[in-house]
Design a protein around this motif. Structure first.
Motif, PDB file in Angstrom:
ATOM      1  N   VAL A  43       7.253  -4.949 -11.011  1.00 26.80           N
ATOM      2  CA  VAL A  43       8.003  -3.802 -10.516  1.00 26.80           C
ATOM      3  C   VAL A  43       9.155  -4.264  -9.622  1.00 26.80           C
ATOM      4  N   ARG A  44       9.516  -5.522  -9.787  1.00 25.77           N
ATOM      5  CA  ARG A  44      10.686  -6.139  -9.144  1.00 25.77           C
ATOM      6  C   ARG A  44      10.668  -5.997  -7.632  1.00 25.77           C
ATOM      7  N   LEU A  45       9.508  -6.290  -7.065  1.00 24.50           N
ATOM      8  CA  LEU A  45       9.444  -6.339  -5.613  1.00 24.50           C
ATOM      9  C   LEU A  45       9.750  -7.766  -5.178  1.00 24.50           C
ATOM     10  N   PRO A  46      10.664  -7.913  -4.232  1.00 30.60           N
ATOM     11  CA  PRO A  46      10.965  -9.258  -3.748  1.00 30.60           C
ATOM     12  C   PRO A  46       9.791  -9.758  -2.903  1.00 30.60           C
ATOM     13  N   GLU A  47       9.624 -11.038  -2.824  1.00 33.50           N
ATOM     14  CA  GLU A  47       8.552 -11.651  -2.028  1.00 33.50           C
ATOM     15  C   GLU A  47       7.200 -11.001  -2.273  1.00 33.50           C
ATOM     16  N   PRO A  48       6.713 -11.060  -3.494  1.00 29.03           N
ATOM     17  CA  PRO A  48       5.457 -10.356  -3.807  1.00 29.03           C
ATOM     18  C   PRO A  48       4.283 -10.789  -2.938  1.00 29.03           C
ATOM     19  N   GLU A  49       4.248 -12.073  -2.535  1.00 27.55           N
ATOM     20  CA  GLU A  49       3.115 -12.496  -1.696  1.00 27.55           C
ATOM     21  C   GLU A  49       3.122 -11.786  -0.352  1.00 27.55           C
ATOM     22  N   ARG A  50       4.337 -11.642   0.187  1.00 32.19           N
ATOM     23  CA  ARG A  50       4.430 -10.976   1.486  1.00 32.19           C
ATOM     24  C   ARG A  50       4.028  -9.500   1.346  1.00 32.19           C
ATOM     25  N   ILE A  51       4.549  -8.844   0.312  1.00 33.03           N
ATOM     26  CA  ILE A  51       4.229  -7.427   0.104  1.00 33.03           C
ATOM     27  C   ILE A  51       2.720  -7.246  -0.092  1.00 33.03           C
ATOM     28  N   ALA A  52       2.107  -8.181  -0.808  1.00 33.17           N
ATOM     29  CA  ALA A  52       0.664  -8.066  -1.062  1.00 33.17           C
ATOM     30  C   ALA A  52      -0.121  -8.087   0.242  1.00 33.17           C
ATOM     31  N   ARG A  53       0.386  -8.829   1.221  1.00 32.78           N
ATOM     32  CA  ARG A  53      -0.321  -8.900   2.501  1.00 32.78           C
ATOM     33  C   ARG A  53       0.022  -7.751   3.444  1.00 32.78           C
ATOM     34  N   ALA A  54       1.054  -6.990   3.095  1.00 30.34           N
ATOM     35  CA  ALA A  54       1.516  -5.927   4.000  1.00 30.34           C
ATOM     36  C   ALA A  54       0.630  -4.686   3.895  1.00 30.34           C
ATOM     37  N   PHE A  55       0.633  -3.911   4.970  1.00 28.04           N
ATOM     38  CA  PHE A  55       0.017  -2.590   4.925  1.00 28.04           C
ATOM     39  C   PHE A  55       1.086  -1.581   4.518  1.00 28.04           C
ATOM     40  N   PRO A  56       0.668  -0.450   3.942  1.00 26.97           N
ATOM     41  CA  PRO A  56       1.663   0.507   3.449  1.00 26.97           C
ATOM     42  C   PRO A  56       2.739   0.880   4.470  1.00 26.97           C
ATOM     43  N   HIS A  57       2.359   1.006   5.758  1.00 24.74           N
ATOM     44  CA  HIS A  57       3.376   1.430   6.719  1.00 24.74           C
ATOM     45  C   HIS A  57       4.382   0.326   7.025  1.00 24.74           C
ATOM     46  N   GLU A  58       4.109  -0.884   6.540  1.00 27.49           N
ATOM     47  CA  GLU A  58       5.005  -1.994   6.835  1.00 27.49           C
ATOM     48  C   GLU A  58       6.097  -2.188   5.772  1.00 27.49           C
ATOM     49  N   ILE A  59       6.036  -1.366   4.687  1.00 25.09           N
ATOM     50  CA  ILE A  59       7.072  -1.492   3.665  1.00 25.09           C
ATOM     51  C   ILE A  59       7.782  -0.150   3.501  1.00 25.09           C
ATOM     52  N   THR A  92      -9.026 -16.170  -7.685  1.00 23.65           N
ATOM     53  CA  THR A  92      -7.619 -16.568  -7.772  1.00 23.65           C
ATOM     54  C   THR A  92      -6.919 -15.903  -8.952  1.00 23.65           C
ATOM     55  N   ALA A  93      -7.640 -15.737 -10.040  1.00 22.74           N
ATOM     56  CA  ALA A  93      -7.029 -15.104 -11.214  1.00 22.74           C
ATOM     57  C   ALA A  93      -6.566 -13.697 -10.850  1.00 22.74           C
ATOM     58  N   LEU A  94      -7.413 -12.998 -10.095  1.00 23.45           N
ATOM     59  CA  LEU A  94      -7.072 -11.636  -9.676  1.00 23.45           C
ATOM     60  C   LEU A  94      -5.861 -11.667  -8.742  1.00 23.45           C
ATOM     61  N   LYS A  95      -5.862 -12.653  -7.855  1.00 31.28           N
ATOM     62  CA  LYS A  95      -4.756 -12.775  -6.902  1.00 31.28           C
ATOM     63  C   LYS A  95      -3.437 -13.008  -7.641  1.00 31.28           C
ATOM     64  N   ARG A  96      -3.512 -13.893  -8.629  1.00 30.44           N
ATOM     65  CA  ARG A  96      -2.301 -14.167  -9.421  1.00 30.44           C
ATOM     66  C   ARG A  96      -1.839 -12.920 -10.149  1.00 30.44           C
ATOM     67  N   ALA A  97      -2.815 -12.161 -10.681  1.00 36.71           N
ATOM     68  CA  ALA A  97      -2.467 -10.942 -11.410  1.00 36.71           C
ATOM     69  C   ALA A  97      -1.811  -9.917 -10.484  1.00 36.71           C
ATOM     70  N   VAL A  98      -2.279  -9.872  -9.222  1.00 35.27           N
ATOM     71  CA  VAL A  98      -1.676  -8.953  -8.252  1.00 35.27           C
ATOM     72  C   VAL A  98      -0.218  -9.328  -8.012  1.00 35.27           C
ATOM     73  N   THR A  99       0.015 -10.625  -7.807  1.00 34.80           N
ATOM     74  CA  THR A  99       1.386 -11.088  -7.601  1.00 34.80           C
ATOM     75  C   THR A  99       2.256 -10.756  -8.811  1.00 34.80           C
ATOM     76  N   ALA A 100       1.696 -10.991 -10.000  1.00 32.49           N
ATOM     77  CA  ALA A 100       2.452 -10.698 -11.219  1.00 32.49           C
ATOM     78  C   ALA A 100       2.778  -9.210 -11.305  1.00 32.49           C
ATOM     79  N   ALA A 101       1.798  -8.378 -10.926  1.00 29.79           N
ATOM     80  CA  ALA A 101       2.011  -6.927 -10.990  1.00 29.79           C
ATOM     81  C   ALA A 101       3.133  -6.503 -10.050  1.00 29.79           C
ATOM     82  N   LEU A 102       3.188  -7.149  -8.889  1.00 22.05           N
ATOM     83  CA  LEU A 102       4.241  -6.813  -7.929  1.00 22.05           C
ATOM     84  C   LEU A 102       5.603  -7.322  -8.402  1.00 22.05           C
ATOM     85  N   GLU A 103       5.580  -8.486  -9.074  1.00 17.79           N
ATOM     86  CA  GLU A 103       6.835  -9.011  -9.619  1.00 17.79           C
ATOM     87  C   GLU A 103       7.369  -8.104 -10.717  1.00 17.79           C
TER      88      GLU A 103
END
Ligand SMILES: Nc1ncnc2c1ncn2[C@@H]1O[C@H](COP(=O)(O)OP(=O)(O)O)[C@@H](O)[C@H]1O
Ligand SMILES: [Mg+2]
Lengths: 266, 321
Positions: free
Chosen positions: A134-150, A121-132
């Motif tokens: 770089v000012r990506l909206p909805e970081p949880e959704r982006i984390a689950r996306a594949f590259p071609h989906e963004i 979970t710590a790693l998961k939280r860090a991933v979300t923080a990393a996405l936040e």
């Protein structure tokens, strides 16, 4: 004490063609240097050489001191220790730079886990923080996306997040905005600029576009056919380019700028 | 995913139905009369007519077809014209030889080709990398029966390590014997198959070695091995899996050659006998089962690729790169 010190770097192909010719440059901690030159002038090869990642068959000589490590002639083990730690890189093509088969979150988790030793979970939280970050909206959704989906801009933010996740002392950005639309380009530049200033991170910013370099860098080095032709503060180079080659780069940047100003003025 | 499975399953059924029609019609367009095989040379017209009636080949074609399909739907492959024995049990007995043969050959080919193809790509500038590519190029040109006979000559006739052919009459009741008699045929198929597989594994590996995502991973501190393990293998497997499906299907269909070289009572030799005797139910039964197997293999390959590659699930092209 510089963070990157390149002396007389020569890069040759397997058949002996010289692609980068006695290039020297150095970067102090927190300094932002632009590397500019037209396509094929050797900017990308120089960036790759810093991480010991030249294409197979190419050789380099001279000296590249990155932190405490001499890159020229370094073993793979030494290089692995340096990559991501002393310098991380963002590449030009955001689509191909990410693994198309892996969710974005897992790709960011890779360097994060390695650098900070996080798991679960710590790693998961860090991933979300990393996405936040770089000012990506909805970081949880982006984390689950594949590259071609963004989008391309989002992918490049992900690539930036991956590089920053390593918390490197030097960020190399090899034309990070060239493949993007103009509006997305300037957003990403502002973001990159803000993030490296916050962290007091040194930057080697590579571009063929002087206008883009001027946004991020304080000093520029002009590269032509693998040779440094001019170096100085951005302001001086723009106001009083000495070399003919630099003048053309300045002119083309000016033309683009005025075209944009005219359009937005209308 | 459920919709895809449904669609793919419907496609399988339609293909199978079409294949049955084509199979049935083509077979009846071949010259020759199964009644001839049942009667002695110089039989009278009445004897031949009686033979036709007994096997039902005097009926109109649509009626014969309907009869066959009716049987198939009930899971019955029909009865041999010649032996009057049901085709189904015979097919399954033959599959007991052909399936282990094909499966073992396939597994061995993958075990050879994946590492060899990787080395041929990763070490392409070394002498052994080039040698591997060369051997694979050469291997593609070698006919199966020729390799089979060479192996027989060396390992069976000269060294007497392994049987030259035949299968124990009571089959897998003697597992040791049965396995031993499959060794040379398995090696024969595996070598031929891996020769062409190496090429595809090599080119898929070259694509991966050249890829930006591998460079990204390494630029951020992955070792080459880690990057290959996490990103390279999956990406390389997508194009290789299509080829694996095709290779597996063609090995199954091409088993007839190996089975005749090694005198194995497999599906291929059953087909060969059936053709020689114009035994339509046997030919139809074997080809129907083979078609079904090939369609299932294609289905499986497609499914596995979709599980690996999200772009295929999204219906984007560009999956195979
Ligand atoms: N893998 C390679 N093999 C051979 N030549 C290359 C390779 N990569 C780049 N080059 C050559 O090296 C020169 C510099 O390339 P590069 O550093 O990519 O230029 P830039 O990034 O400034 O556009 C170019 O002339 C290019 O053709
Ligand atoms: Mg470049």
């Amino acid at each position: 004490m510089s963070i990157l010190d390149i002396r007389d770097l020569v890069i040759r192909t397997a058949d002996g063609r010289t692609l980068v010719d006695h290039l020297s440059l150095s970067l102090a901690p927190g300094e932002r240097l632009g590397l500019i030159g037209e396509s094929g002038s050797g900017k990308s090869l120089t960036s790759l050489a810093v991480l010991g990642l030249l294409p197979e068959g190419m050789t380099m000589s001279g000296s590249i001191e990155l932190g405490d490590t001499q890159i020229v002639g370094a073993s793979e083990r030494q290089l692995i220790r340096v990559r991501g730690h002393d310098a991380a890189i963002v590449f030009q093509e955001p689509l191909t730079a990410l693994d198309p088969l892996m969710r974005v979150g897992r790709q960011i988790a890779e360097p994060l886990g390695r650098r900070r030793g996080l798991k679960g979970t710590a790693l998961k939280r860090a991933v979300t923080a990393a996405l936040e970050q770089v000012r990506l909206p909805e970081p949880e959704r982006i984390a689950r996306a594949f590259p071609h989906e963004i989008s391309g801009g989002q992918r490049q933010r992900v690539a930036l997040a991956m590089a920053l996740a390593c918390d490197p002392r030097l960020l190399i950005a090899d034309e990070p905005t060239t493949a993007l639309d103009v509006t997305v380009q300037s957003e990403l530049l502002d973001l990159l600029d803000a993030l490296v200033r916050e962290r007091e991170m040194a930057v080697l910013f590579v571009s063929h576009d002087l206008a883009v370099v001027a946004k991020v860098a304080e000093r520029v080095l002009v590269l032509k056919d693998g040779r440094a032709v001019e170096e100085g503060a951005v302001r001086d180079i723009v106001n009083a380019p000495r070399e003919q080659y630099t003048k053309t780069l300045v002119d083309s940047a000016r033309q683009l700028e005025s075209a944009l100003v005219q359009r937005s003025g209308r | 995913m459920a919709r895809y499975l449904l669609r793919r399953f419907a496609f399988l059924l339609v293909s199978l139905a079409l294949a049955s029609v084509v199979l049935f019609v083509l077979l009846r367009m071949l010259p020759g009369d199964p009644a001839n095989a049942l009667t002695s040379v110089g039989a009278s017209a009445e004897q031949i007519a009686a033979a036709r009636e007994s096997i039902g080949s005097d009926k109109p074609l649509p009626e014969q077809f309907a009869h066959w399909i009716g049987q198939l739907v009930r899971g019955d492959l029909g009865t041999s014209f010649i032996s009057s024995l049901p085709v189904g049990p015979e097919v399954s007995a033959r599959l007991n030889v052909t399936l282990p043969l094909t499966a073992a050959a396939f597994a061995l080919a993958v075990l050879i080709a994946v590492p060899a193809g990787f080395v041929a790509a990763y070490r392409r500038r070394t002498w052994y990398g080039a040698l591997l590519s060369g051997i694979s190029q050469l291997g593609i040109a070698i006919p199966v029966f020729w390799l089979g006979m060479i192996l027989i000559a060396v390992f069976a006739l000269n060294a007497r390590w392994l049987p030259a052919g035949s299968f124990p009459p009571d089959g897998w009741a003697q597992p040791g014997e049965a396995s031993r008699s499959l060794v040379l045929p398995v090696v024969t198929i595996a070598l031929v198959m891996s020769a062409s597989l190496i090429r595809y594994v090599r080119s898929a590996t070259l694509d991966v070695l050249d890829s930006d995502y591998l460079r990204t991973a390494r630029a951020l501190g992955s070792s080459f091995g880690q990057a290959m393990w996490r990103h390279g293998m999956r990406n390389a497997s997508v194009p290789v899996i299509s080829i694996l499906g095709i290779e597996l299907a063609s090995t199954l269909l091409g088993a007839v050659v190996v089975e005749s070289v090694f005198a194995l009572p497999g599906l291929g030799s059953m087909l060969a006998t059936g053709i020689a005797q114009h035994d339509y139910p046997v030919i139809q039964g074997v080809l129907f089962i083979s078609t079904l197997a090939v369609l299932i293999i294609g289905f499986a390959a497609d499914l596995i690729q979709r599980i690996i590659d999200p772009r295929l699930r999204a219906g984007l092209s560009g999956g195979v790169r």
